[in-house]
Write an enzyme that holds these catalytic residues in place. Structure first.
Site, PDB file in Angstrom:
ATOM      1  CG  ASP A 159       1.460  -7.019  18.221  1.00  6.18           C
ATOM      2  OD1 ASP A 159       1.042  -7.065  18.131  1.00  6.18           O
ATOM      3  OD2 ASP A 159       2.459  -7.922  17.487  1.00  6.18           O
ATOM      4  NE  ARG A 171     -15.362  -2.893   3.681  1.00  9.20           N
ATOM      5  CZ  ARG A 171     -16.275  -2.436   2.967  1.00  9.20           C
ATOM      6  NH1 ARG A 171     -17.100  -2.758   3.340  1.00  9.20           N
ATOM      7  NH2 ARG A 171     -16.095  -1.203   2.244  1.00  9.20           N
ATOM      8  CG  HIS A 210       4.936  -0.106   9.411  1.00  8.57           C
ATOM      9  ND1 HIS A 210       5.709   0.670   9.074  1.00  8.57           N
ATOM     10  CD2 HIS A 210       3.915  -0.755   8.496  1.00  8.57           C
ATOM     11  CE1 HIS A 210       5.894  -0.032   7.926  1.00  8.57           C
ATOM     12  NE2 HIS A 210       5.034  -0.426   7.513  1.00  8.57           N
ATOM     13  CD  GLU A 224       5.927   0.171  -1.522  1.00  5.18           C
ATOM     14  OE1 GLU A 224       6.462   0.112  -1.036  1.00  5.18           O
ATOM     15  OE2 GLU A 224       4.556  -0.516  -1.509  1.00  5.18           O
ATOM     16  CG  ASN A 272      -8.092   5.075   0.015  1.00  2.00           C
ATOM     17  OD1 ASN A 272      -7.776   3.704   0.253  1.00  2.00           O
ATOM     18  ND2 ASN A 272      -7.656   5.783   0.686  1.00  2.00           N
ATOM     19  CB  CYS A 308      -5.122  -5.559   2.339  1.00  2.00           C
ATOM     20  SG  CYS A 308      -5.611  -6.054   3.988  1.00  2.00           S
ATOM     21  CB  VAL A 309      -2.802  -1.450   5.800  1.00  2.00           C
ATOM     22  CG1 VAL A 309      -1.846  -1.408   6.892  1.00  2.00           C
ATOM     23  CG2 VAL A 309      -2.101  -0.845   4.505  1.00  2.00           C
ATOM     24  CB  ILE A 310      -3.486  -6.389   8.623  1.00  2.00           C
ATOM     25  CG1 ILE A 310      -4.364  -7.047   7.753  1.00  2.00           C
ATOM     26  CG2 ILE A 310      -4.119  -7.316   9.767  1.00  2.00           C
ATOM     27  CD1 ILE A 310      -4.832  -8.286   7.288  1.00  2.00           C
ATOM     28  CB  ALA A 335      -1.406  -0.307   1.097  1.00  2.00           C
TER      29      ALA A 335
END
Length: 155
Positions: free
Chosen positions: A86, A128, A89, A59, A114, A81-83, A57
């Site tokens: 911990d 999703r 980031h 880039e 987006n 997809c960004v999960i 994501a």
């Protein structure tokens, strides 16, 4: 078919770009499938859809900007997809990706949609990407068709 109730139609000659991150590929591939299916369901020939893979994501805005400079596409769709993990980031990647995509849209005057999921866990991403919450790729592709049509009628 999408749940969109309006009149989505393809304008002959319009080209679409889909930039998709490879990170979390099970999810992003499902988003890409949803986007392609929606475009095809509304008459967009697959020859009019350019797919560019990016590492993740982070880039996507740079790839979107390079495509926008080329001026060949009516709309750019970004899928990723960004999960949450911990560390912080997650926030850096998700927030700056969204900001970068909006900047490309405003700087180049082209719709940049987006479709990057920013979720708490893998199960939320699955929901999703074709699960119980629909397919975000399909949703943004429907919006891409609407924006291409709208853009064609604006001065």
């Amino acid at each position: 078919m999408t749940h969109y109730e309006g009149n989505l139609r393809y304008h002959a000659g319009a080209r679409f770009a889909i930039v998709v991150g490879r990170w979390n590929a099970r999810i992003t591939d499902a988003l890409l499938d949803g986007a392609r299916r929606c475009l095809a369901d509304h008459g967009v020939p697959m020859e009019a859809v350019d797919v560019v893979r990016a590492p993740g994501a982070w880039e996507l805005p740079l790839i979107a900007a390079r495509l926008a400079v080329g001026g060949q596409h009516a709309v750019i769709i970004a899928l990723g997809c960004v999960i949450r993990g911990d560390t912080r980031h997650y926030e850096h990647v998700a927030d700056n990706c969204a900001e970068g995509l909006m900047r490309v849209a405003l700087d180049f005057g082209i719709p940049v949609l987006n479709g990057v999921l920013a979720v708490e866990c893998f199960e939320d991403a699955q929901a999703r990407a074709g699960g119980r919450a629909g397919n975000k790729g399909e949703e943004v592709a429907a919006t891409a068709l609407e924006m291409a049509d709208l853009s064609e009628h604006l001065p």
